[in-house]
Write a protein that holds these residues in place. Structure first.
Motif, PDB file in Angstrom:
ATOM      1  N   GLU A 116       1.083  -1.520   0.137  1.00 57.72           N
ATOM      2  CA  GLU A 116       0.004   0.133  -0.273  1.00 57.72           C
ATOM      3  C   GLU A 116       0.681   1.712  -0.038  1.00 57.72           C
ATOM      4  O   GLU A 116       1.639   0.878   0.150  1.00 57.72           O
ATOM      5  CB  GLU A 116      -0.432   0.036   1.630  1.00 57.72           C
ATOM      6  CG  GLU A 116      -1.992  -1.530   0.870  1.00 57.72           C
ATOM      7  CD  GLU A 116      -3.119  -0.618   0.769  1.00 57.72           C
ATOM      8  OE1 GLU A 116      -3.028  -0.177  -0.214  1.00 57.72           O
ATOM      9  OE2 GLU A 116      -4.316  -1.766   0.578  1.00 57.72           O
ATOM     10  N   GLY A 117       0.159   2.200  -0.571  1.00 56.26           N
ATOM     11  CA  GLY A 117       1.037   3.676  -0.678  1.00 56.26           C
ATOM     12  C   GLY A 117       0.526   4.579  -0.926  1.00 56.26           C
ATOM     13  O   GLY A 117      -0.589   4.411  -0.599  1.00 56.26           O
ATOM     14  N   GLY A 118       1.674   6.116  -1.775  1.00 55.75           N
ATOM     15  CA  GLY A 118       1.030   6.820  -1.851  1.00 55.75           C
ATOM     16  C   GLY A 118      -0.671   7.514  -3.475  1.00 55.75           C
ATOM     17  O   GLY A 118      -0.830   8.105  -3.045  1.00 55.75           O
ATOM     18  N   LEU A 119      -0.445   6.575  -3.605  1.00 51.57           N
ATOM     19  CA  LEU A 119      -1.481   5.694  -5.163  1.00 51.57           C
ATOM     20  C   LEU A 119      -2.866   4.999  -4.027  1.00 51.57           C
ATOM     21  O   LEU A 119      -2.213   4.203  -3.732  1.00 51.57           O
ATOM     22  CB  LEU A 119      -1.116   5.455  -6.360  1.00 51.57           C
ATOM     23  CG  LEU A 119      -2.172   5.277  -7.745  1.00 51.57           C
ATOM     24  CD1 LEU A 119      -2.325   6.664  -7.644  1.00 51.57           C
ATOM     25  CD2 LEU A 119      -1.492   4.379  -8.703  1.00 51.57           C
ATOM     26  N   PRO A 120      -3.737   5.512  -3.889  1.00 51.87           N
ATOM     27  CA  PRO A 120      -5.059   4.697  -3.226  1.00 51.87           C
ATOM     28  C   PRO A 120      -4.718   3.411  -3.893  1.00 51.87           C
ATOM     29  O   PRO A 120      -5.041   3.414  -5.398  1.00 51.87           O
ATOM     30  CB  PRO A 120      -5.944   5.896  -2.411  1.00 51.87           C
ATOM     31  CG  PRO A 120      -5.285   6.620  -2.845  1.00 51.87           C
ATOM     32  CD  PRO A 120      -4.031   6.688  -3.842  1.00 51.87           C
ATOM     33  N   ARG A 121      -5.611   2.443  -3.527  1.00 51.24           N
ATOM     34  CA  ARG A 121      -5.700   1.233  -4.353  1.00 51.24           C
ATOM     35  C   ARG A 121      -7.249   2.121  -5.206  1.00 51.24           C
ATOM     36  O   ARG A 121      -7.405   1.526  -5.980  1.00 51.24           O
ATOM     37  CB  ARG A 121      -6.755   0.197  -3.170  1.00 51.24           C
ATOM     38  CG  ARG A 121      -6.566  -1.130  -3.769  1.00 51.24           C
ATOM     39  CD  ARG A 121      -6.892  -2.268  -2.969  1.00 51.24           C
ATOM     40  NE  ARG A 121      -6.453  -2.850  -1.522  1.00 51.24           N
ATOM     41  CZ  ARG A 121      -5.908  -2.929  -0.826  1.00 51.24           C
ATOM     42  NH1 ARG A 121      -7.496  -3.814  -0.465  1.00 51.24           N
ATOM     43  NH2 ARG A 121      -5.720  -3.704   0.845  1.00 51.24           N
ATOM     44  N   GLU A 122      -8.019   2.394  -4.755  1.00 48.87           N
ATOM     45  CA  GLU A 122      -9.611   2.374  -5.086  1.00 48.87           C
ATOM     46  C   GLU A 122      -8.700   3.238  -6.605  1.00 48.87           C
ATOM     47  O   GLU A 122      -9.696   2.812  -7.797  1.00 48.87           O
ATOM     48  CB  GLU A 122     -10.330   3.345  -4.780  1.00 48.87           C
ATOM     49  CG  GLU A 122     -10.519   3.110  -3.197  1.00 48.87           C
ATOM     50  CD  GLU A 122     -10.108   3.470  -2.080  1.00 48.87           C
ATOM     51  OE1 GLU A 122     -10.419   3.102  -1.242  1.00 48.87           O
ATOM     52  OE2 GLU A 122      -8.514   3.505  -2.093  1.00 48.87           O
ATOM     53  N   ALA A 123      -7.933   4.236  -7.056  1.00 46.01           N
ATOM     54  CA  ALA A 123      -7.342   4.735  -8.481  1.00 46.01           C
ATOM     55  C   ALA A 123      -6.336   3.700  -9.110  1.00 46.01           C
ATOM     56  O   ALA A 123      -7.135   4.111 -10.382  1.00 46.01           O
ATOM     57  CB  ALA A 123      -6.853   5.875  -8.084  1.00 46.01           C
ATOM     58  N   VAL A 124      -6.183   2.646  -8.207  1.00 43.49           N
ATOM     59  CA  VAL A 124      -6.089   1.580  -9.063  1.00 43.49           C
ATOM     60  C   VAL A 124      -6.458   0.932  -9.596  1.00 43.49           C
ATOM     61  O   VAL A 124      -6.730   0.402 -10.959  1.00 43.49           O
ATOM     62  CB  VAL A 124      -4.972   1.032  -8.358  1.00 43.49           C
ATOM     63  CG1 VAL A 124      -4.270  -0.106  -9.217  1.00 43.49           C
ATOM     64  CG2 VAL A 124      -3.422   1.694  -7.902  1.00 43.49           C
ATOM     65  N   GLU A 125      -7.876   0.596  -9.067  1.00 38.85           N
ATOM     66  CA  GLU A 125      -8.922  -0.538  -9.205  1.00 38.85           C
ATOM     67  C   GLU A 125      -9.876   0.496 -10.091  1.00 38.85           C
ATOM     68  O   GLU A 125     -10.161  -1.106 -11.131  1.00 38.85           O
ATOM     69  CB  GLU A 125      -9.339  -1.231  -8.375  1.00 38.85           C
ATOM     70  CG  GLU A 125      -8.208  -2.125  -7.189  1.00 38.85           C
ATOM     71  CD  GLU A 125      -9.309  -2.687  -6.267  1.00 38.85           C
ATOM     72  OE1 GLU A 125      -9.001  -3.982  -5.740  1.00 38.85           O
ATOM     73  OE2 GLU A 125     -10.668  -2.155  -5.268  1.00 38.85           O
TER      74      GLU A 125
END
Length: 319
Positions: free
Chosen positions: A197-206
């Motif tokens: 997990e990091g500075g790019l939220p999981r929701e944005a990636v998905e």
């Protein structure tokens, strides 16, 4: 190359040129990125890369992230699949690291990948780091600029306090905006795995990659930041529960506390402040002779997942 104390460089044309010269000569320079400060070395120079591990006290089985200026440079180092290309187009430059098959003849020093057949790649957004990369003309290995397992550095002062003369120079561009390390993904034929997990939220990636498979097993080292014990202050850190009189309290949202990640409960502010607040809490606890640092609970959503990941790896069980 060594020094009794690091050379402090301004983030101007002269300072960047000096940083590039030091890196080109096999030196170590702490450089700013949008996430945290990185301890940079020429990723093609095995002796320079070895100095990173020595300076940090980092285990040699823990791989490093390689920073490049753009997607074209990444393609020269790794085999970019269709899913990887889509993620890179969507989020580079930015707080995303991709773990990809290492291309034969890439020139990357073997110690960078810790013997793995993959390499962790990132295109940073910070203009100073971009200027360093383009000035050097070679990829840069740059883990967080702190002792291994300790709190990551988000200011030049944190670097100086933690590493001192182990680093040749510090390029000071002020505090890091994101404040937690990059999100690490491993795209593959069966989907994309979330390794950190990091500075790019999981929701944005998905929204781009579809559902992720979380592969966050502590201690199984496939990418940087997967050590079970990591990001820890010198004073024991405890998660949740009411603070005792002999503890330093770190709050989140409204309420009394010695220090706070965000008084308004803003996760973006909390992420940006996380490591800086932990550094301050560690110093305050030592000054008071406190037994522990107690951190309030943070919601497990968006950037809260990255914050909690760092806090869990830094924490000790409550006795």
């Amino acid at each position: 190359m060594s020094a009794s104390s690091p050379e402090l460089l301004k983030a101007d044309a002269e300072g960047i040129a000096r940083a590039v010269a030091i890196l080109g000569a096999g030196g170590l320079v702490a450089v700013p990125t949008e996430t945290v400060y990185g301890l940079a070395a020429d990723a093609t120079d095995g002796r320079a890369v070895a100095r990173i591990f020595a300076a940090k006290g980092r285990p040699a089985f823990n791989p490093l992230i390689v920073h490049v200026p753009d997607l074209a440079a990444a393609r020269e180092i790794a085999e970019m699949t269709g899913p990887a290309e889509a993620l890179a187009e969507a989020f580079w430059p930015g707080a995303l690291t991709l773990v990809l098959p290492l291309r034969a003849g890439s020139g990357i020093a073997p110690l960078v990948s810790a013997g793995l057949p993959t390499v962790a790649l990132r295109v940073p957004a910070h203009p100073v780091m971009q200027a360093v990369l383009r000035g050097l003309g070679r990829p840069v290995a740059a883990p967080s600029a702190n002792l291994s397992g300790r709190i990551s550095a988000t200011t030049a002062g944190h670097v100086a306090d933690g590493l001192g003369g182990a680093v040749d120079a510090i390029l000071d561009a002020g505090p890091c905006a994101v404040g937690v390390e990059s999100t690490i993904l491993a795209p593959g034929p069966s989907g994309t795995r979330l390794l950190r997990e990091g500075g790019l939220p999981r929701e944005a990636v998905e929204a781009v990659a579809g559902p992720l498979t979380a592969d966050l097993t502590p201690g199984r080292i496939e990418a940087p930041g997967q050590m079970e014990r990591h990001y820890a202050p010198g004073v024991p850190l405890i998660l949740g529960g009411p603070a005792r009189k002999d503890e330093v309290s770190v709050g989140f949202g409204p309420g009394a506390a010695d220090l706070t990640l965000s008084a308004t409960g803003d996760l973006t502010e909390a992420a940006a402040r996380l490591f800086s607040v932990l550094h301050d809490a560690d110093a305050l606890a030592r000054a008071r002779g406190a037994r522990a640092i107690r951190v309030a609970e943070v919601p497990e959503t968006g950037l809260g997942r990255a914050i909690n990941d760092r806090l869990r790896r830094a924490a000790v069980p409550e006795s």
